[in-house]
Every structure is written in C-alpha cells, then in structure tokens.
Design an enzyme around this catalytic site. Structure first.
Site, PDB file in Angstrom:
ATOM      1  N   ARG A  59      46.976  36.880  40.876  1.00 23.73           N
ATOM      2  CA  ARG A  59      45.558  36.377  41.391  1.00 23.73           C
ATOM      3  C   ARG A  59      46.100  35.202  42.252  1.00 23.73           C
ATOM      4  NH1 ARG A  59      40.202  36.588  38.423  1.00 23.73           N
ATOM      5  NH2 ARG A  59      40.578  38.781  38.862  1.00 23.73           N
ATOM      6  N   LYS A  95      49.670  38.772  33.144  1.00 30.81           N
ATOM      7  CA  LYS A  95      48.968  38.332  34.508  1.00 30.81           C
ATOM      8  C   LYS A  95      49.589  37.141  35.012  1.00 30.81           C
ATOM      9  CE  LYS A  95      45.293  40.020  36.608  1.00 30.81           C
ATOM     10  NZ  LYS A  95      44.921  41.340  36.942  1.00 30.81           N
ATOM     11  N   ASP A 130      46.335  41.520  43.255  1.00 30.48           N
ATOM     12  CA  ASP A 130      45.048  41.249  42.513  1.00 30.48           C
ATOM     13  C   ASP A 130      44.261  40.467  43.350  1.00 30.48           C
ATOM     14  OD1 ASP A 130      43.968  41.193  39.396  1.00 30.48           O
ATOM     15  OD2 ASP A 130      43.257  39.359  40.495  1.00 30.48           O
ATOM     16  N   THR A 165      41.597  52.012  41.455  1.00 31.73           N
ATOM     17  CA  THR A 165      40.726  51.450  40.640  1.00 31.73           C
ATOM     18  C   THR A 165      39.141  51.719  40.790  1.00 31.73           C
ATOM     19  OG1 THR A 165      42.294  49.417  40.721  1.00 31.73           O
ATOM     20  CG2 THR A 165      39.777  49.182  39.804  1.00 31.73           C
ATOM     21  N   ALA A 252      33.358  42.061  41.666  1.00 25.81           N
ATOM     22  CA  ALA A 252      33.713  40.714  42.377  1.00 25.81           C
ATOM     23  C   ALA A 252      34.577  40.023  41.134  1.00 25.81           C
ATOM     24  CB  ALA A 252      32.723  39.919  42.882  1.00 25.81           C
TER      25      ALA A 252
END
Length: 366
Positions: A59, A95, A130, A165, A252
């Site tokens: 991310r 992550k 991401d 997804t 979101a």
C-alpha cells in the site's frame, strides 16, 4: 540503503508493546526500511507463516505519521493471514506500506529500491499490488526481486487483480443475499457501493448483471465519471453508508463500520472489498445485535489473493476462477454457523480460520 527494526519510545503504539487490540496479534516480524536517495520509507509486517510464505500487497499512502503507517501494516498483515486461510491458500499473512503520496513520491528509482529491499528478505514476504500501486509498478519492483506476483502479463504475471477481487465479493454477496432474502437474492435489491476504484468499478457491473439497483459514492471525480460513462443506470450519491439500502458494500479504505455508523445503518447486509472494515472488534457484536448480516472482509475479498497467489503454483485461469467462485461456499458455511450457534459472523469466520491454521500447524509438528 538501510534496514532497521525501530521502536519510538515516545509513541505508545510501538511494534511489540501496544495499547490496542494488536497487542495480542503476535506478528513474527516487522521490518522498517529507508532509502535516503529515493526518499523511500517502507514497513513490512509478517504476521504468520504457518500455512506458507507471507503474501500481501504493498500500500502506497500518505500516512500522517509513522505510527499510523505501522498500525495499518500490522492490521493488514494480520488480515492477510485470515484471508489466506479462509481462501484455502497455502500462504501466510504479510503486508507492506510505503509512506508517501503516490502521485508525487512514486518514481521508478524508488520502486526499484523497494524491490532491492524485498529481495533481502529472501522470499519470506512476497508482494502484490494494493491501494496506490499497480501491476505496472510491480513490473519495476520485479526488476530487483523475483518475490513479486501480480505483474503485468507481458512481464509474466497474471495482471491486475481488481476484477478477481470484485468477482469474489460478488459471489460472497450473492451467497449472503440468498440466505437473507431467499431465491431472489440480489435481484431488485439496492446496493450502495462505497468506492468505485479498481475493484468497486468491476463490482458495479457484476451487480447490475444480477439485477440489482446500484448507488455509488467516491471522492474521486474521475472514478465517478468512469462509472457514469460505462453504466448509465447507476445513481451517484455523496454518501451511501447512511442511505436507504438493502446492501452496503464498502470498497474503499477500512474502518467505516463504527458504533455511530452502525447505529444509523439501514442495510440488512454488509459485504464489500475493503480491508479492516470494523473500526474495533466490538462492532461485530453491534451488527449482530441489530440483525445486520456482515460478511467478514477477509472472507469476501480473497479473490485477488487467489489470483496472484496462484502464480506460485502455475494454476490455469479456469482453476483460479473456480477457486474464487467457491468463496460463496465459504460465506454460506460462515453464515450458517453464525445462525446455528448464535455467534457473530466474525466469531464464526475466526473459528474457521483457526481450524485451518491449527490443522496445518499440527500436521507440520508431527
């Protein structure tokens, strides 16, 4: 180029000693990385590798502080452990976050520096895309490390995982709607999709094919224009969570389900692609008490993980699609357990995850 494990003694939200729910998450490793030349500041969290190597997206986000970035990576990496287990993938949870505004800070040099950092981890963490990163970005990261999935097809990857997804969320929502409303499922129901980026956009199309009425919201004018030009029957609203909906689909950023928002929620079903949808774990009980069916995010949104993770075993597209379709079966199992045992859907999903991780842990120890 430096790699360090740091703890800011001025901050009560450190790595291993925290004053929030992550205090008991028991991450295996948290690695901080900084490259002065490119301005890269990254954090990788490896939560649990019982089922396999940790896999999770990177991310790229303008966090207000290092503490906020750390909290996000810890929450997200733990969620990836749950997601992999729920999806039946032989993967652990990890992550990464890169601190900065991707519209101004992202450069090819920074992404290559990030790839060199990941390469030093030796495959204990494998990254994908991401929020704030794309398959094109991963192509650049992949110039410095093989521990990348989800690269463009030209680079040997499976490409963007947005549709995968969305398809998984769609199958999850159909399964849940069938339990809530019977055979008609989503047909004629009003679904509010919050966020119409690379996942929400595809979900809108799938919902319209299902016969649903769709209301969308997104702070991005470009995202809304894309939806309007493609699906003229969609209604645009400033907000959807407080609207007159049958289904609320958060797609979101996370933590939109708070005590205040749940108190005003009119939808009977919550199912979306966003990670970490609950602001705190007790919101799960609030939803249950209000008889609002929540599909835990890590169960519903595993389609992208299934797509990119399948690159590691060279699965063909038909096999990948079938595995994503079975997300609906897992949702049915979780919701049926919730009803029969009178526990929240969060508790039912955690029970499923613990069973799968424990089974693997027991098999490994023998």
């Amino acid at each position: 180029m430096t790699s360090t494990l740091m703890h800011d003694t001025r901050d009560s939200f450190g790595v291993f000693h925290r004053h929030d729910e992550l205090d008991t998450a028991h991450h295996e490793a948290v690695i901080f990385f900084r490259d002065e030349r490119t301005g890269l500041r990254a954090i990788v969290g490896v939560h649990d590798t019982t089922l396999g190597p940790a896999l999770g997206g990177t991310r790229f986000f303008p966090y207000p502080s290092e503490s906020a970035a750390l909290t996000d990576v810890l929450r997200l990496s733990q969620g990836m452990t749950f997601k992999a287990a729920a999806a039946g993938m032989p993967l652990g949870g990890g992550k990464a976050v890169i601190i900065g505004d991707p519209s101004t800070a992202k450069t090819p040099e920074l992404l290559r520096a990030y790839g060199r950092f990941l390469n030093r981890l030796g495959g204990s963490y494998i990254t994908a895309a991401d929020v704030g990163t794309t398959s094109e970005d991963l192509d650049l990261v992949g110039e410095a490390t093989p521990y990348v999935v989800g690269r463009g097809r030209e680079a040997g990857g499976s490409g963007d995982s947005g549709f995968a997804t969305a398809y998984g969320v769609h199958r999850a929502m159909v399964a849940a709607a069938t339990l809530v409303w019977g055979r008609e499922g989503l047909n004629g129901r009003t679904v509010g999709v919050e966020g119409v980026g690379k996942v929400g956009f595809h979900l809108v199309g799938l919902l319209l094919e299902e016969g649903a009425r769709v209301v969308v919201s997104d702070p991005s004018g470009l995202a809304l224009s894309r939806v309007r030009s493609t699906y003229d029957s969609v209604t645009v609203a400033g907000s959807v969570i407080d609207g007159d909906l049958d289904v609320y689909a958060p797609c979101a950023l996370g933590a939109t389900l708070t005590p205040a928002s749940v108190a005003g929620l009119q939808a009977r079903l919550v199912c979306g692609a966003a990670n970490n949808q609950l602001s705190t774990s007790d919101v799960d009980s609030m939803l249950f008490e209000r008889q609002i069916v929540w599909v835990p995010d890590y169960v519903a949104n595993g389609g992208g993980l299934i797509q990119v993770g399948s690159e590691l075993v060279d699965a063909d597209e038909d096999a990948v699609r079938e595995k994503i379709r079975r997300i609906g079966d897992t949702v049915t199992q979780v919701l049926t357990t919730s009803r029969s045992e009178q526990v929240t859907t969060g508790v039912a999903a955690h029970h499923l995850v613990r069973e799968r991780v424990s089974a693997r842990s027991g098999a490994t120890s023998r």
